[in-house]
Structure formats: structure tokens, C-alpha cells
Design an enzyme around this catalytic site. Sequence first.
Site, mmCIF file in Angstrom:
data_model
loop_
_atom_site.group_PDB
_atom_site.id
_atom_site.type_symbol
_atom_site.label_atom_id
_atom_site.label_comp_id
_atom_site.label_asym_id
_atom_site.label_seq_id
_atom_site.Cartn_x
_atom_site.Cartn_y
_atom_site.Cartn_z
ATOM 1 N N GLU A 83 21.677 44.734 42.606
ATOM 2 C CA GLU A 83 21.019 44.819 43.908
ATOM 3 C C GLU A 83 20.879 46.249 44.417
ATOM 4 O O GLU A 83 20.148 46.503 45.380
ATOM 5 C CB GLU A 83 21.786 43.976 44.928
ATOM 6 C CG GLU A 83 21.642 42.480 44.681
ATOM 7 C CD GLU A 83 22.460 41.641 45.637
ATOM 8 O OE1 GLU A 83 23.436 42.159 46.210
ATOM 9 O OE2 GLU A 83 22.124 40.458 45.806
ATOM 10 N N GLU A 114 37.809 37.129 27.484
ATOM 11 C CA GLU A 114 38.550 37.734 28.589
ATOM 12 C C GLU A 114 40.010 38.002 28.241
ATOM 13 O O GLU A 114 40.679 38.759 28.939
ATOM 14 C CB GLU A 114 38.459 36.870 29.854
ATOM 15 C CG GLU A 114 39.245 35.580 29.819
ATOM 16 C CD GLU A 114 39.184 34.872 31.166
ATOM 17 O OE1 GLU A 114 40.249 34.692 31.763
ATOM 18 O OE2 GLU A 114 38.089 34.499 31.605
#
Length: 299
Positions: A83, A114
Site C-alpha cells: 500500500e 515457518e
Amino acid sequence: MNLHKLLTEQVNPASRDIDTKSTAEILEIINRQDGGVAAAVEAQIPRIAEAIDKIASRLQDGGRLFYIGAGTSGRLGVLDAAECPPTFHVPPELVQGIIAGGEPALARATEATEDDPQVGKEDLLARGFTGADALVGIAASGRTPYVLGAVAAARGLGALTIGISCTPDSELSRQVEISIAPLVGPEVIAGSTRIKAGTCTKLIINMISTAVMIQLGYVYGNLMVNVEPKNGKLEDRARRIIAEAAGVSYEAAAELLRNAKGNVKTAIVMSRLSLDYDRAVARLSAAGGRISKALAEGR
């Protein structure tokens, strides 16, 4: 630390029988729990401010900002990075988000990587990360190996390291230079850190990117003055910003924008200080691109 001992994994007594409640009652429980998130963030403002000041300093010297995380934490970092270019008209390389599992993990949960710190390190270095950059490691539990591996690599390069976690005295908080650890407490659904911890993380990284961009001069007042008028909609926005910031009509703003060769910040300085294009550009450059500083020095 064992998972069952983590604050984010505890059972929340306020929602223990949530499955027996009506829809409205479920929402009231969630809403009441969300009500404490802002206070948890507020308690961390001194640490968030320290992180912002140091990140801005890095970016002013040519560094970049990276977020890294797994699952929800990774998605939030990628979202914030994505953004920044449309909001502040900065290059996409300036703020980057890295998620365990890569792009496929944005739409589908793929938490297989992960648990591997080496993959975290490799994913970070594959982006060309250097000691001049800043890394924000995000892990609600504060123990995600993927994130810890990346943080260790960044620290070894001499980069700025920041950790966001929702667990007290976590491994992540001990590894980073600046630890941001808002304690939102157990989740409404035990262990589902996409809820309060996710909301908390979103608030913090919004603060980080927004305040950093303000410090870099991409905002004047509360206006997005770094907009580039590449199409009709953006040109209209640019004119309205100039009109508001310079106190001129929409028509006069259009002429200022033309005379400033399409640069909104230059147009504002030209108008406010009655300067020609070259002098306005020089004044902005001397002020590090910050309109407020350029105007203050021009008085």
C-alpha cells in the site's frame, strides 16, 4: 518456550462458552475484547516512536524497510508494503514485505516453512537485504523460527532490527534492537492470533509506515503531496491538494501544477513563497523534500 505457556495460546475466560451464544452475543464478546487493543498499542508508543525515528534515518540514508513474518503476520506486512507505493508514490523497493511460503501463502495458508530459520535467512538475503536496511520481524508468539532466522541474519549484517510480538519476554524481543510487545491477552478463540494480535499488528505497522513517510516529507499537513498526476483522476487530486495547501482556487492550482512541471510539492512552495520553479526546487531540495521545513526557512 512451550506453546501452552504462551500468552497468545491461553484460554480466554471471557469467551469460554462463546459457542453457546447468539450471533449478537458473539459479536459483543469479540467487540469487547477488541476494545483493549488500542490501549495495548498506546502503551508501546515510546518503542514504536523509537523504531520510526531509526527507520526514517535509515531510509534518508538510502536504506529500505522490510517486514517479514509467517501466516497472518506475514500477510499483514506484505499488505502494508504493497500500500505504500499508491499512497505515497514511493518505489516498490523502498518498503517490502516477505512472507514464509512466498506469494502462494498470501491466498492459501502454507505454514510449512515457518519452522525453518535458514529459509527465513535465505528469503531475506534473496531480496538483496543489506546492513543499511531496516527489518521488522513480526511474530505474535515471538518464537517463529522463520522470523528469528531472518532477524539473526539482519543483525549479523549490522542492519536495524525491530520485533513485533504479543508475548512478554519472547525470544524475538531478546534478539532485536527494538522490541514492540503489546500485550493483548488471550484470543477470543484460543491461539487464533489473526484476531486481537492481528488487529494490534495492523495498527502498529500502519503507524510505522505512515509516520516514516511523514518524516520523509511525503505528507504536508495531512495531505498526500507526493501524488504524481499520471491520469485524470490523479490530476484532479493534485489540483485539489494544491488548492487546499496553497490557499488558491482550483483553476489557479491547475496553472501552478503546469508551471511546476507536474510536481505538487514544488507547486505549493512556488505559490506559498512566490518563487519561480528553479528556486522552489532548490528550496525543497535544501529542506530534504519537506514542505513545512522549506516554508519555515523561507520566512
